[in-house]
Design a protein around this motif. Structure first.
Motif, PDB file in Angstrom:
ATOM      1  N   ASP A 134       0.851  -1.187   0.000  1.00  0.00           N
ATOM      2  CA  ASP A 134       0.000   0.000   0.000  1.00  0.00           C
ATOM      3  C   ASP A 134       0.887   1.236   0.000  1.00  0.00           C
ATOM      4  N   SER A 135       0.784   2.023  -1.060  1.00  0.00           N
ATOM      5  CA  SER A 135       1.622   3.215  -1.185  1.00  0.00           C
ATOM      6  C   SER A 135       0.893   4.484  -0.769  1.00  0.00           C
ATOM      7  N   LEU A 239       9.950   6.314   6.023  1.00  0.00           N
ATOM      8  CA  LEU A 239       9.938   7.746   5.730  1.00  0.00           C
ATOM      9  C   LEU A 239       8.866   8.091   4.702  1.00  0.00           C
ATOM     10  N   ALA A 240       8.562   7.152   3.798  1.00  0.00           N
ATOM     11  CA  ALA A 240       7.548   7.421   2.776  1.00  0.00           C
ATOM     12  C   ALA A 240       6.156   7.561   3.380  1.00  0.00           C
ATOM     13  N   ARG A 241       5.944   7.032   4.579  1.00  0.00           N
ATOM     14  CA  ARG A 241       4.631   7.156   5.223  1.00  0.00           C
ATOM     15  C   ARG A 241       4.426   8.530   5.855  1.00  0.00           C
ATOM     16  N   ARG A 242       5.501   9.269   6.050  1.00  0.00           N
ATOM     17  CA  ARG A 242       5.357  10.591   6.641  1.00  0.00           C
ATOM     18  C   ARG A 242       4.809  11.586   5.614  1.00  0.00           C
ATOM     19  N   ARG A 243       4.242  12.655   6.105  1.00  0.00           N
ATOM     20  CA  ARG A 243       3.656  13.676   5.248  1.00  0.00           C
ATOM     21  C   ARG A 243       4.406  14.996   5.433  1.00  0.00           C
ATOM     22  N   LEU A 251       8.346  11.149   0.835  1.00  0.00           N
ATOM     23  CA  LEU A 251       9.050  10.517  -0.290  1.00  0.00           C
ATOM     24  C   LEU A 251       8.007   9.913  -1.210  1.00  0.00           C
ATOM     25  N   ASP A 252       7.974  10.359  -2.464  1.00  0.00           N
ATOM     26  CA  ASP A 252       7.019   9.751  -3.382  1.00  0.00           C
ATOM     27  C   ASP A 252       7.538   8.394  -3.854  1.00  0.00           C
ATOM     28  N   ARG A 352      16.350  12.878   1.154  1.00  0.00           N
ATOM     29  CA  ARG A 352      15.441  13.164   0.037  1.00  0.00           C
ATOM     30  C   ARG A 352      16.200  13.806  -1.123  1.00  0.00           C
ATOM     31  N   ILE A 353      17.126  14.700  -0.817  1.00  0.00           N
ATOM     32  CA  ILE A 353      17.937  15.299  -1.879  1.00  0.00           C
ATOM     33  C   ILE A 353      18.766  14.225  -2.579  1.00  0.00           C
ATOM     34  N   ALA A 354      19.330  13.299  -1.782  1.00  0.00           N
ATOM     35  CA  ALA A 354      20.134  12.220  -2.368  1.00  0.00           C
ATOM     36  C   ALA A 354      19.287  11.339  -3.271  1.00  0.00           C
ATOM     37  N   LEU A 355      18.070  11.039  -2.854  1.00  0.00           N
ATOM     38  CA  LEU A 355      17.192  10.197  -3.667  1.00  0.00           C
ATOM     39  C   LEU A 355      16.757  10.923  -4.938  1.00  0.00           C
TER      40      LEU A 355
END
Length: 373
Positions: A134-135, A239-243, A251-252, A352-355
């Motif tokens: 679940d994304s 981290l992707a679950r955070r808003r 993180l999308d 996030r910048i690295a990704l």
């Protein structure tokens, strides 16, 4: 009968399922099975009843049917060896290869099922099952594909469970599945360590020391604590679950895929003769030593190593640090911030910048590959 079964059906089949099949497929009485097993008949009866009750599960039922057809059908003339190409493989060697494949696939799928929101979806009359996660916002991302025979084995061993079977059944990892995953991870680490110690004794690197398990005693008191593969989830998934302030995922999905692509190449680079690969020259914090890729014997998964090196080199100092620690070593953000001397809560911004830079790197690689020819 117990001793014979060990040579006729795969080693992964649970003991209760073996006895259930011996009773239902060969007509062996419960008392005879109990006598061969050296236990009371009531124990065998409870095991058989439990397996019978689980046949409402489509994967369990399919697994039992497959085992019955494969190993309990009318005996035919079977050769003592099976030829594969120009080599001869004994039944015992073939069984060992099947068990090894099962353990490898089980490790891969159980790892994915430990990620938050992940389920294994199985549709009727399909030969493949998929793991989806679940994304958020009603979306789902496919993270793995597995043969249904492996999914059937996982269900029969009670490592995955389905609350509501249907046309599309959804399975989640069970408590016993999490315990099995910890054991499989430990076994994989031990095998990798054995290959490194006996095959590449001279290739001792900081990363190898970090992954090696201490054996106790004074000689190991100063060794770095080994990094264990997270059996829960990667830092990116958490981290992707955070808003963010706008209510969007921090993180999308595209950034998560970029990080997981780096992690997959990193894991592939550890497979084969060169399992002691030293990536610490990309860690600027702490002043690690120099590194030369040609200093180690054996090529191993050279293509995967090349992709990881190219990606980390493109990120550069700082960004490669956090990408290697969080995506590959699976360090948590707080630990990464502490080791790199960053302020609290700054790691997620840098990550996030690295990704984003990593995603751009992969996009550029894809565009360059399309232009070739």
């Amino acid at each position: 009968m117990e001793n014979n079964m060990a040579f006729t059906i795969p080693a992964w089949v649970p003991e209760g399922a073996q006895r259930y099949l011996a009773h239902t497929e060969t007509g062996q009485s419960i008392r005879d099975i109990a006598r061969s097993a050296g236990c009371h008949a009531s124990t065998i009866l409870r095991q058989i009843r439990r397996i019978e009750m689980r046949r409402d599960d489509p994967l369990v039922d399919a697994a039992l049917q497959s085992l019955a057809q494969t190993h309990f059908a009318e005996p035919e003339a079977k050769p003592d060896v099976m030829t594969t190409g120009l080599s001869a493989v004994t039944p015992e060697e073939a069984a060992a290869a099947r068990d090894e494949r099962f353990n490898r696939e089980a490790l891969r799928i159980l790892r994915r099922l430990c990620e938050t929101g992940s389920v294994l979806a199985v549709a009727e009359e399909m030969d493949k099952a998929v793991v989806v996660r679940d994304s958020g916002d009603g979306g789902a991302t496919r993270t793995a594909v597995v043969d249904c025979e492996i999914a059937q084995a996982l269900a029969l061993k009670d490592w995955i469970a389905c609350d509501n079977p249907g046309r599309i059944s959804r399975y989640r990892i069970s408590t016993s599945g999490r315990t099995a995953l910890s054991r499989l991870v430990a076994e994989a680490e031990n095998k990798a360590r054995a290959r490194s110690e006996f095959g590449m004794a001279e290739a001792q690197s900081p990363f190898h020391a970090q992954m090696a398990q201490g054996q106790g005693g004074e000689a190991n008191t100063n060794r770095p604590k080994r990094m264990r593969y997270s059996v829960a989830e990667s830092p990116l998934i958490a981290l992707a679950r955070r808003r963010d302030r706008d209510g969007k995922p921090f993180l999308d999905e595209a950034l998560v895929r970029a990080g997981e692509r780096l992690r997959e190449d990193f894991e592939l680079a550890q497979i084969g003769p060169q399992v002691a690969q030293n990536w610490d020259h990309f860690l600027t914090a702490g002043g690690r030593g120099s590194f030369g890729s040609e200093a180690h014997g054996g090529r191993g998964s050279s293509d995967a190593r090349g992709r990881v090196e190219h990606a980390l080199s493109d990120l550069g100092p700082g960004l490669s640090d956090v990408a290697l620690r969080c995506c590959c070593y699976l360090e948590g953000l707080e630990l990464a911030e502490k080791r790199m001397g960053w302020s609290a809560r700054s790691g997620k911004i840098v990550l996030r910048i690295a990704l984003q830079r990593l995603k751009r790197h992969y996009d550029m690689q894809a565009e360059r590959n399309r232009m070739i020819g």
